[in-house]
Enzyme design. Structure first.
Site, mmCIF file in Angstrom:
data_model
loop_
_atom_site.group_PDB
_atom_site.id
_atom_site.type_symbol
_atom_site.label_atom_id
_atom_site.label_comp_id
_atom_site.label_asym_id
_atom_site.label_seq_id
_atom_site.Cartn_x
_atom_site.Cartn_y
_atom_site.Cartn_z
ATOM 1 C CB SER A 1 -15.504 125.921 59.838
ATOM 2 O OG SER A 1 -16.364 125.982 58.710
ATOM 3 C CE LYS B 1 -17.324 122.911 57.084
ATOM 4 N NZ LYS B 1 -17.345 124.346 56.704
ATOM 5 C CB SER C 1 -15.839 127.883 56.303
ATOM 6 O OG SER C 1 -15.861 128.396 57.600
#
Ligand code: GLN
Length: 489
Positions: A154, A79, A178
């Protein structure tokens, strides 16, 4: 041999057995990315040249017989809020567009020590604030099961890439869900460890007291192997702890007979899609067949979790994001401006709407007149929720509940309903408030054809136990082996 949809453990085994080379595996993955990115937009950065160099180095070590990791040779993407010193780290924000960190996160060191190859950075909500990956300043990621839908967030880029087969496995971060919520929406497996298990050094901070880095992968075994690679006490993160010595991977296969699993009555009541509740109940029946003891329990404080979470998370965000001032690093507004105007303009232009909303809310709840009414009360709610979990562990080993109340929403609908979006985090935020380990794994499909995820939450440091139960479930079911037809690598 095709790498597509192989688990990371299977790929590493195949490489060690010389069915293919590290470089061949990497190239096939990269061809898959080329095929899917036009539809998905899961990646923010790729570095094929560096990945090829790293692959060659790993291959040499493997050929000399010098590698021990069960994940050696596996390409992994991370990420974009995890600092890498060879790939830009933007947090999907204009504020950090083009930022190349001068250092890298501890988890990146650990992946390299375990001979994994970091080949790309994944899209996310700006500064990890959001539940859809639509707040990324570089544009949303699409859900590979239906590209008209969001992948969740996210860590939406991570979940979408793993689901489509354009990543074998990934690292995400989970402040309030997330990792788990996008994994659930994309039909893959994700794990948020006990707070402190994985070093946060080099993770761009959003709400430090709540967040952990963790894996998103095709199945529980890959998640366990990744956890073994990245966990451990780190002198550079004072909140990190020493975790069990025994590999989580070796706990898989343990007998789950007699494991006591509670389903909170509150979790299946109220505003929840009937598809989701029926998938959860089916999973409960399956676990019972395997010898687990499943019973209902009460978690009355669950209804306060979202409010407490958003007060604490925004308060910490307001403080953490004050470092972006247009001076030290990051975006700077153009022109010769007086100091205060430079701060204001840089932050106004550098941050997106959702981030600004949270900074304002966070400063409000911390302000002198409202600190007691909001922030202190939220901390009290957090303590009471933690105590409520602790009381449950007297009679239960873990909880089973949905990861999200619905399947993935269509693109474009969530951002217009901020409160609705916040409230969809109600099943994931309790584990962050209490610092507990939580696993999400696919358990079926909704009538819209979209994946449904179930969540197992356990007591602090029962990470290995939860993974063992999830693994046992995946040995008996095949939801985690389903692939999206629309977008395939
Ligand atoms: N959706 C939650 C939020 O917007 C969780 C985000 C996260 O875990 N990073 O804050």
């Amino acid at each position: 041999m095709s790498v597509k949809y192989m688990t990371a453990l299977a790929l590493s085994r195949a490489i060690r057995e010389r069915e293919l080379s590290v470089y061949e595996a990497l190239c096939e993955l990269q061809r898959g990315i080329e095929r899917t990115e036009g539809k998905l937009h899961a990646y923010l950065a790729l570095d094929p040249a560096r990945a090829a160099k790293d692959a060659a180095a790993v291959q040499t070590r493997m050929d000399r017989g010098g590698v021990a990791s069960p994940l050696a040779g596996v390409p992994i993407a991370v990420k974009d809020n995890i600092c890498t010193d060879h790939l830009k780290t933007t947090c999907a924000s204009r504020m950090l567009a083009g930022f190349l960190p001068p250092y890298r996160a501890t988890v990146i060191d650990k992946l390299c020590e375990n001979d994994l190859i970091i080949h790309g950075k994944l899209n996310m909500d700006e500064f990890a604030m959001g539940s859809t990956t639509e707040t990324s300043c570089f544009g949303s990621t699409c859900n590979p099961w239906n590209t008209q839908h969001v992948p969740g967030g996210s860590s939406g880029g991570a979940a979408a890439a793993v689901a489509a087969g354009s990543a074998l496995c990934a690292l995400g971060s989970d402040t309030g869900g997330s990792i788990r919520q996008p994994a659930s929406h994309c039909g893959v497996t994700g794990f948020k460890p006990t707070y402190g298990t994985v070093s946060r050094y080099g993770l761009v901070a959003y709400a430090s007291s709540l967040e952990q880095i963790g894996p998103i992968a095709r199945d529980v075994a890959d998640c366990a192997a990744l956890m073994d690679a990245i966990r451990g006490r780190d002198a550079r993160d004072s909140t990190s702890v020493v975790s069990e010595n025994t590999p989580y991977l070796s706990a898989l296969g343990e007998d789950i007979r007699g494991v006591r699993i509670g389903i909170p009555r509150e979790a299946l009541a109220g505003d929840i899609s009937p598809d989701v509740s029926s998938c959860i109940l089916n999973m409960a029946r399956e676990l019972e067949k395997m010898g687990a003891i499943v019973k209902e329990c009460n978690f009355p404080l669950m209804k306060h979790a979202v409010a407490a979470y958003y007060v604490i998370a925004t308060a910490e965000a307001a403080s953490n994001l004050s470092r972006y001032d247009g001076i030290k690093y990051g975006y700077r507004a153009a022109g010769d401006l007086p100091l205060c105007e430079l701060y204001a303009r840089s932050r106004s232009e550098g941050f997106g709407d959702e981030v600004k909303r949270r900074i304002m809310l966070g400063n409000f709840v911390l302000s002198a007149g409202y600190y007691d009414a909001y922030y202190r009360r939220a901390l009290r709610a957090k303590a009471e929720i933690t105590a409520c979990f602790a009381a449950l562990w007297g009679e239960l080993d873990m909880l089973l509940m949905p990861t999200a109340p619905t399947t993935a929403p269509a693109l474009g609908v969530s951002l217009g309903d901020t409160l609705g979006m916040y409230s969809s985090d109600r099943y994931t935020v309790p584990a962050n408030l209490a610092g507990l380990p939580a696993l999400t794994l696919p358990c079926g499909f909704g009538s819209d054809g979209m994946p449904v995820g179930a969540q197992l939450i356990g007591a602090a440091h029962s990470d290995a136990r939860i993974l063992a139960v999830g693994y046992a479930y995946q040995q008996r079911t095949d939801h985690h082996t389903a692939y999206p037809k629309e977008v395939r690598a």
